[in-house]
Design an enzyme around this catalytic site. Structure first.
Site, short mmCIF file in Angstrom:
data_model
loop_
_atom_site.label_atom_id
_atom_site.label_comp_id
_atom_site.label_asym_id
_atom_site.label_seq_id
_atom_site.Cartn_x
_atom_site.Cartn_y
_atom_site.Cartn_z
N HIS A 19 6.38 -0.36 1.76
CA HIS A 19 5.23 -0.94 2.48
C HIS A 19 5.41 -2.45 2.49
CE1 HIS A 19 1.10 -0.93 4.03
NE2 HIS A 19 1.12 -2.15 3.54
N CYS A 20 5.47 -3.04 3.69
CA CYS A 20 5.78 -4.47 3.80
C CYS A 20 4.49 -5.26 4.05
CB CYS A 20 6.77 -4.69 4.93
SG CYS A 20 7.22 -6.41 5.10
#
Ligand code: ZN
Ligand code: ZN
Length: 388
Positions: free
Chosen positions: A215-216
């Site tokens: 998850h960025c």
């Protein structure tokens, strides 16, 4: 010391024994009237017995109450988390659940801030390049260098903006929620839906993601099957753009830095307000682009290594663990999704023919990935070479 006593007749001996017993027990041997000492000792004994009994009862009552409280607490705790499948991982998950909740919500909220930061900082660099760097290039550089800077700079900017926009807006891919015939590996404990191979649950998105990488927060989105290429291309073009700016503006940065340093001399050089702004802007541009080049360049290189090995960031940890486990058994682990180095890159970029390297990698392209993210072609399984 033992005193020797002698008696003259049997009668004298009987009298002595009778006196001794009377002295000891306060009564005459063989019954009759009891003395007050005897009664006192009996009362004292009864009192002691009663006192000991009270103590024992009190202790038993206290122990029972503590035991009841403990049993009640145990039942209460078990009612919160216990089921037949409970193990230490579930208990740890329950204990850390508030911390996970806080981190997930903070990351979700910070995602918006981080995306705004990327847009603001990138825009500031583009504005400085247009207002400060390009005029210097136009006035001092030869024509072929001007053309090179115009072409490369704009191509890099176009690729950067396109891939960032696609990375934040493209859905990473979710497994089907309804019943299907797709082969699944396991069931997600959070979503309670079957998980296809390479799918993992993202606690921040609170969904299962196909071929999840991570998850960025800089995208405020998960990097999964359908936007992995956009994410990597964005990192690559951002790094290239920062390196380009850093190298191109190096001489201008040194001049600007020396000019700022000279302002501390006496008498100070007479720079106009615009010139001072120009110097500060050039220093800001060089420091920011150089720092991002190093930090983002390292991240991009790491992701390039993962793509070469056909692994995601999540699979890297899983495969490493599996590699160590099999090594202890004298076996070798082979990644089932590895198609060879060049083929891994081809599949990642969706290159099917040679011209695709130009049209799909070096130019903006919104083509879909090779696979659907649910079924995977595994050469290792096909050749039956995976040792598990
Ligand atoms: Zn899930
Ligand atoms: Zn996510």
């Amino acid at each position: 010391m033992c005193e020797r006593v002698s008696f003259s007749c049997k009668h004298e001996l009987n009298h002595f024994i009778s006196n001794s017993v009377e002295n000891l027990y306060g009564t005459r041997f063989g019954g009759g009237m009891r003395s007050w000492r005897w009664y006192l000792s009996r009362v004292m004994r009864l009192f002691l017995r009663w006192f000991r009994l009270c103590l024992r009862r009190g202790r038993r009552k206290r122990t029972n109450r503590v035991r009841d409280l403990w049993n009640y607490g145990t039942v209460l705790m078990k009612s919160l988390y216990y089921n037949a499948l409970t193990n230490s991982d579930t208990v740890l998950d329950c204990v850390f659940e508030p911390i996970y909740w806080l981190v997930d919500n903070m990351t979700r909220w910070f995602g918006v801030v981080f995306v705004s930061l990327v847009i603001t900082l990138t825009s500031s660099i583009v504005i400085i390049v247009y207002l400060c760097v390009l005029p210097i290039i136009f006035s001092t550089y030869p024509l072929h260098w001007i053309l090179w800077h115009l072409c490369y700079g704009h191509w890099n900017l176009l690729m950067l903006v396109f891939h960032y926009y696609k990375a934040i807006t493209t859905c990473p891919g979710f497994p089907p929620q309804e019943k299907s015939d797709i082969p699944t590996v396991t069931i997600c404990k959070k979503c309670i839906v079957p998980k296809p191979a390479r799918t993992h649950h993202c606690s921040i998105c609170n969904r299962c993601i196909l071929k999840m990488d991570h998850h960025c927060p800089w995208l405020n989105n998960c990097v999964g099957h359908f936007n992995h290429r956009y994410f990597f291309s964005f990192c690559m073009f951002m790094t290239m753009g920062c390196i380009y700016c850093s190298i191109s503006a190096k001489d201008m940065f040194l001049d600007a830095y020396n000019a700022i340093e000279s302002s501390y001399q006496t008498p100070p050089p007479s720079f106009t307000r615009e010139e001072k702004m120009l110097h500060k802007s050039l220093v800001y541009l060089w420091v920011l682009t150089s720092s991002v080049s190093v930090a983002l360049g390292s991240l991009t290189l790491w992701h390039a290594v993962l793509i070469t090995r056909a692994e995601t960031s999540v699979e890297r940890h899983i495969n490493n663990r599996e590699r160590t486990r099999l090594k202890l058994r004298g076996k070798i682990f082979r990644n089932p999704y590895h198609h060879g180095i060049l083929n891994n890159w081809r599949r990642f970029f969706g290159v099917e023919k040679r011209s695709d390297w130009l049209t799909r990698v070096l130019l903006p392209s919104a083509h879909l990935p090779h696979e659907d993210g649910l079924l995977w072609d595994c050469p290792a399984y096909r050749n039956n070479t995976v040792v598990i």
